[in-house]
Design an enzyme around this catalytic site. Structure first.
Site, PDB file in Angstrom:
ATOM      1  N   TYR A   3       0.909  -1.028  -0.345  1.00  0.00           N
ATOM      2  CA  TYR A   3       0.577   0.067  -0.039  1.00  0.00           C
ATOM      3  C   TYR A   3       0.634   1.332   0.245  1.00  0.00           C
ATOM      4  O   TYR A   3       2.037   1.248   0.264  1.00  0.00           O
ATOM      5  CB  TYR A   3      -1.039   0.174   1.242  1.00  0.00           C
ATOM      6  N   ARG A  14      -7.552 -20.324  -2.470  1.00  0.00           N
ATOM      7  CA  ARG A  14      -6.509 -20.219  -1.365  1.00  0.00           C
ATOM      8  C   ARG A  14      -5.350 -21.299  -0.988  1.00  0.00           C
ATOM      9  O   ARG A  14      -6.078 -22.343  -1.027  1.00  0.00           O
ATOM     10  CB  ARG A  14      -7.327 -21.011   0.285  1.00  0.00           C
ATOM     11  N   LYS A  30       6.566  -1.765   1.635  1.00  0.00           N
ATOM     12  CA  LYS A  30       4.919  -1.307   2.502  1.00  0.00           C
ATOM     13  C   LYS A  30       4.469  -2.115   2.467  1.00  0.00           C
ATOM     14  O   LYS A  30       3.171  -1.758   1.576  1.00  0.00           O
ATOM     15  CB  LYS A  30       4.754  -0.273   1.897  1.00  0.00           C
ATOM     16  N   HIS A  36      -1.060 -21.051  -1.055  1.00  0.00           N
ATOM     17  CA  HIS A  36       0.437 -20.315  -0.680  1.00  0.00           C
ATOM     18  C   HIS A  36       0.544 -20.252  -1.888  1.00  0.00           C
ATOM     19  O   HIS A  36       1.537 -18.393  -2.140  1.00  0.00           O
ATOM     20  CB  HIS A  36       1.882 -21.344   0.600  1.00  0.00           C
ATOM     21  N   LEU A  87      10.835   1.398   6.949  1.00  0.00           N
ATOM     22  CA  LEU A  87      10.232   2.358   5.836  1.00  0.00           C
ATOM     23  C   LEU A  87      10.767   2.694   5.171  1.00  0.00           C
ATOM     24  O   LEU A  87      11.476   4.104   5.900  1.00  0.00           O
ATOM     25  CB  LEU A  87       8.845   2.329   6.027  1.00  0.00           C
ATOM     26  N   ARG A 123       7.875   4.543  -4.587  1.00  0.00           N
ATOM     27  CA  ARG A 123       8.298   3.619  -3.619  1.00  0.00           C
ATOM     28  C   ARG A 123       7.288   2.255  -3.984  1.00  0.00           C
ATOM     29  O   ARG A 123       7.247   1.121  -3.714  1.00  0.00           O
ATOM     30  CB  ARG A 123       8.052   4.148  -2.012  1.00  0.00           C
ATOM     31  N   GLU A 136      12.605   2.366  13.758  1.00  0.00           N
ATOM     32  CA  GLU A 136      11.386   3.618  13.650  1.00  0.00           C
ATOM     33  C   GLU A 136      10.650   3.298  13.928  1.00  0.00           C
ATOM     34  O   GLU A 136      10.492   3.054  15.562  1.00  0.00           O
ATOM     35  CB  GLU A 136      11.067   3.696  11.618  1.00  0.00           C
TER      36      GLU A 136
HETATM   37  N1  PDD Z   1       2.821   5.079   6.820  1.00  0.00           N
HETATM   38  N2  PDD Z   1       7.552   3.277   8.999  1.00  0.00           N
HETATM   39  C1  PDD Z   1       6.575   3.359   8.587  1.00  0.00           C
HETATM   40  C2  PDD Z   1       6.434   1.772   9.645  1.00  0.00           C
HETATM   41  C3  PDD Z   1       5.294   3.678   8.246  1.00  0.00           C
HETATM   42  O1  PDD Z   1       4.197   3.094   8.829  1.00  0.00           O
HETATM   43  C4  PDD Z   1       5.409   5.170   7.801  1.00  0.00           C
HETATM   44  C5  PDD Z   1       3.717   5.893   7.448  1.00  0.00           C
HETATM   45  C6  PDD Z   1       5.992   6.052   7.952  1.00  0.00           C
HETATM   46  C7  PDD Z   1       7.064   7.042   7.449  1.00  0.00           C
HETATM   47  O2  PDD Z   1       6.118   7.091   5.741  1.00  0.00           O
HETATM   48  P1  PDD Z   1       6.282   7.981   4.761  1.00  0.00           P
HETATM   49  O3  PDD Z   1       6.980   9.837   5.601  1.00  0.00           O
HETATM   50  O4  PDD Z   1       6.421   7.774   3.737  1.00  0.00           O
HETATM   51  O5  PDD Z   1       4.573   8.707   5.500  1.00  0.00           O
HETATM   52  C8  PDD Z   1       7.405   4.644   7.948  1.00  0.00           C
HETATM   53  C9  PDD Z   1       1.432   5.976   6.893  1.00  0.00           C
HETATM   54  C10 PDD Z   1       1.620   7.061   7.135  1.00  0.00           C
HETATM   55  C11 PDD Z   1       0.811   4.701   7.325  1.00  0.00           C
HETATM   56  O6  PDD Z   1       0.850   3.431   7.343  1.00  0.00           O
HETATM   57  O7  PDD Z   1      -0.601   5.365   7.655  1.00  0.00           O
END
Ligand code: PDD
Length: 282
Positions: free
Chosen positions: A32, A100, A144, A102, A201, A51, A177
């Site tokens: 996402y 379904r 992501k 894997h 991320l 990304r 993070e």
């Molecule tokens: N999340 N690290 C993680 C694990 C995140 O889920 C996010 C952002 C970030 C920051 O990335 P960016 O600056 O590109 O938004 C870092 C979004 C906002 C969410 O999942 O809602």
């Protein structure tokens, strides 16, 4: 009723349905993006799309949407929803529905879903609270992925523990993070943030913040940050597309930078706000 995009059609949210055999539902087999919208325009769009492409490649999912197609879909979505206030766009791509199993079936048909909603409107400039927690996630955090259960549990734990907004994560003594943000610390007038790796991320707001610090009087180092350095930092910030740059003013119940946003945050946040405003005018 908001209008959303699902697999080639714009439909009212309540009519947007996917199969119970969608691999996103069965296996969290999808990725996402969250893209902020300021002054009616998607902010740092090409960085977000790049990304997304990397995340898709990271799970071997091919999708034949190019930059023009994304741009026109997002324009149409913002238009149909008459978006004027600051908002966020959510894009989810899964490997689609199939028996379904894997193993990926050949010839799968990805599910593509896009929606937008207003940003919360919460003002984070007074600072937020965070807790420090062990990073319990997997080793592909640069993707992501929609497999967000650890992040969900960590954020909820932070809220339940002491009303905190975020869990700052630590692996083997090093900060990775936040559960939904990237982390910066300030010590001796130098800003530090963990370098990009599969442990975190590559945040779009993180990258912009690093860029903007480069134009300021501060130095920014992309270097490992230890738990001790975090605990002793003069300032802590967290960044994300929905937060911007938010100062952390309490960590595990103890005040950070005297319990109020620090001076370096004020300076760098000014640059970020000015950048946003300028981007909205272009
Ligand atoms: N999340 N690290 C993680 C694990 C995140 O889920 C996010 C952002 C970030 C920051 O990335 P960016 O600056 O590109 O938004 C870092 C979004 C906002 C969410 O999942 O809602």
């Amino acid at each position: 009723m908001p209008t959303v995009y699902l697999n080639g059609r714009f439909v009212p949210l309540e009519q947007a349905t996917v199969s119970v055999l969608d691999r996103g539902f069965n296996f969290a087999d999808g990725v996402y993006e969250i893209i902020p919208v300021f002054s009616g325009r998607a902010f740092r769009l090409s960085e977000h799309l790049k990304r997304l492409q990397n995340s898709l490649a990271g799970i071997s999912l091919s999708l034949d949407y190019d930059g023009h197609k994304w741009q026109s879909l997002l324009d149409e979505l913002l238009n149909l929803n008459q978006v004027t206030e600051d908002s966020s766009i959510y894009i989810q791509v899964t490997r689609g529905a199939g028996e379904r199993n894997h193993f990926f079936q050949s010839g799968y048909n990805p599910t593509v879903f896009i929606m937008c909603k207003p940003l919360s409107g919460v003002d984070f400039s007074m600072g937020v609270s965070a807790i420090l927690h062990e990073d319990i996630r997997w080793k592909y955090c640069h993707i992501k992925s929609v497999a967000l259960l650890p992040n969900v549990l960590l954020k909820q734990y932070a809220r339940d523990k002491d009303g905190s907004h975020e869990a700052i994560l630590s692996k083997d003594g090093y900060i990775t993070e936040g559960a939904a943000s990237n982390v910066f610390i300030v010590a001796d007038n130098t800003v530090r943030t963990p370098p990009k790796s599969n442990r975190l991320l590559p945040g779009i707001t993180r990258d912009l913040t690093v860029e903007l610090i480069g134009e300021s009087e501060y130095q920014c180092l992309e270097v490992p940050v230890t738990e001790n350095e975090l605990l002793q930092a003069d300032e802590i910030w967290i960044t994300s597309s929905t937060l911007g740059i938010a100062p952390v003013v309490r960590l595990d119940g103890r005040p950070v930078s005297g319990g109020k946003p620090g001076l370096a945050w004020r300076d760098v946040n000014k640059l970020y706000q000015a950048f946003k405003t300028a981007a909205g005018r272009q």
